[in-house]
Design an enzyme around this catalytic site. Structure first.
Site, mmCIF file in Angstrom:
data_model
loop_
_atom_site.group_PDB
_atom_site.id
_atom_site.type_symbol
_atom_site.label_atom_id
_atom_site.label_comp_id
_atom_site.label_asym_id
_atom_site.label_seq_id
_atom_site.Cartn_x
_atom_site.Cartn_y
_atom_site.Cartn_z
ATOM 1 N N ALA A 1 -6.393 0.369 8.558
ATOM 2 C CA ALA A 1 -5.568 0.559 9.754
ATOM 3 C C ALA A 1 -6.363 1.264 10.845
ATOM 4 O O ALA A 1 -7.241 2.070 10.555
ATOM 5 C CB ALA A 1 -4.331 1.395 9.402
ATOM 6 N N ASP A 2 -6.074 0.951 12.091
ATOM 7 C CA ASP A 2 -6.616 1.749 13.193
ATOM 8 C C ASP A 2 -5.510 2.680 13.696
ATOM 9 O O ASP A 2 -4.400 2.685 13.158
ATOM 10 C CB ASP A 2 -7.209 0.859 14.301
ATOM 11 N N SER A 3 -5.832 3.482 14.716
ATOM 12 C CA SER A 3 -4.860 4.509 15.138
ATOM 13 C C SER A 3 -3.573 3.878 15.653
ATOM 14 O O SER A 3 -2.483 4.417 15.452
ATOM 15 C CB SER A 3 -5.487 5.409 16.205
#
Lengths: 78, 245
Positions: free
Chosen positions: A35-37
């Site tokens: 996941a990214d932010s």
């Protein structure tokens, strides 16, 4: 597995498009599930919607793993 | 090129000169449009002119709650939103020494805070769908400043910074966010100037004329299109060469 855990797992699988087997309790959204932010923000919003709770920003920041999410939601729904 | 068939677009301030031209241009490219503004009669007349694929969604953006609800209303009318054009704006000009806090805040609210709220609301769906276009209408004044417009210049410059930040936040999702910064365009706002002032203004523009709303609309139509997919965080100055920046 509790209902909460099952539902969280389902949301994570759907949202991040990862293999169900990878979504273990200790899996970190960012380090293990790619996941990214922005994904983490979306996940928190999806949890809020699914469980009808409000997750304040300081709590959201501490939700790093699948288990963190399960613990937080379980505590809130009691 | 630049076709928008099957796309949906929400245009704020569509009852004004530039907003109506933007709505017409997007509609002409094939988009379904939601026309927002405060003047229902003007919005209704535009919807009748466009005949099909046009919805009226009135909103008073001075009210934060209405800004939040506008995206919902547009999506209820048209389905998922592809294009948001933050065009609505207002001025309350006064030299700073005489500018009241109320006039400062009112312009910041409508010209900067409302576009932020609308972008935030639109991005929720856009991020999920991995697609979207947001076009913010700023002003040459945001880049050059203008005596008597400290509030408006601050809001319009703020919009540029906001656009760049938002563009970075959602670029990974294929969403682009850009600014169109019009120069002096023939609208009710410039009609308020006298004839002598307008002539003088034209002479200060290298292309020797005030802009037409359609000049601005064409830039918006481009940025809304698939073909502009590699442009984000940019400011497209459309000002007849008045400020080459």
């Amino acid at each position: 597995m509790s209902d909460v855990a099952a539902k969280i797992k389902q949301i994570v699988v759907e949202h991040l498009g990862v293999d169900e087997a990878k979504v273990t309790p200790e899996a970190s959204f960012i380090d293990d599930l790619g996941a990214d932010s922005l994904d983490t923000v979306e996940l928190v919003m999806a949890f809020e919607e699914a469980f009808n709770v409000e997750i304040p920003e300081d709590a959201a920041e501490k939700i790093a793993t699948v288990q963190d999410a399960i613990d937080y939601i379980t505590k809130q729904s009691k | 090129m630049f076709r928008l068939d099957g796309k949906t677009a929400l245009v704020t301030g569509a009852s004004g000169g530039i907003g109506a031209a933007i709505a017409r241009a997007l509609h002409a490219q094939g988009a379904t449009v939601a026309l927002s503004g405060t003047r229902r009669d003007a919005l209704g007349a535009l919807a009748i002119e466009l005949r099909e694929r046009a919805h009226v969604c009135p909103a008073d953006l001075r009210d934060p709650a209405e800004a939040e609800k506008l995206v919902e209303a547009a999506e209820a009318a048209m389905g998922p939103l592809h294009i948001l054009v933050n065009n609505a704006g207002m001025t309350k000009d006064m030299l700073a020494l005489r500018m009241s806090d109320e006039d400062w805040q009112a312009v910041l609210d409508v010209d900067l805070s409302a576009p932020f709220r609308l972008a935030r609301a639109a991005l929720r769906g856009m991020v999920r769908r991995r697609a979207g276009r947001i076009i913010n209408i700023s002003s040459i004044v945001g880049a050059t400043g203008n005596a008597g417009q400290a509030n408006y210049a601050a809001a319009k410059a703020g919009m540029v910074g906001m656009t760049k930040a938002l563009a970075q936040e959602v670029a990974s999702r294929g969403i682009t966010i850009n600014v169109v910064a019009p120069g002096f365009v023939v609208t009710a706002m410039t009609d308020a100037l006298g004839e002598a002032q307008r002539t003088k203004l034209s002479e200060s523009i290298p292309l020797r004329r005030l802009g037409q709303p359609a000049d601005i609309a064409a830039a918006v139509a481009y940025l809304a299109s698939e073909e502009a997919g590699w442009v984000t965080g940019a400011t497209l100055h459309v000002n007849g060469g008045m400020a080459m920046i």
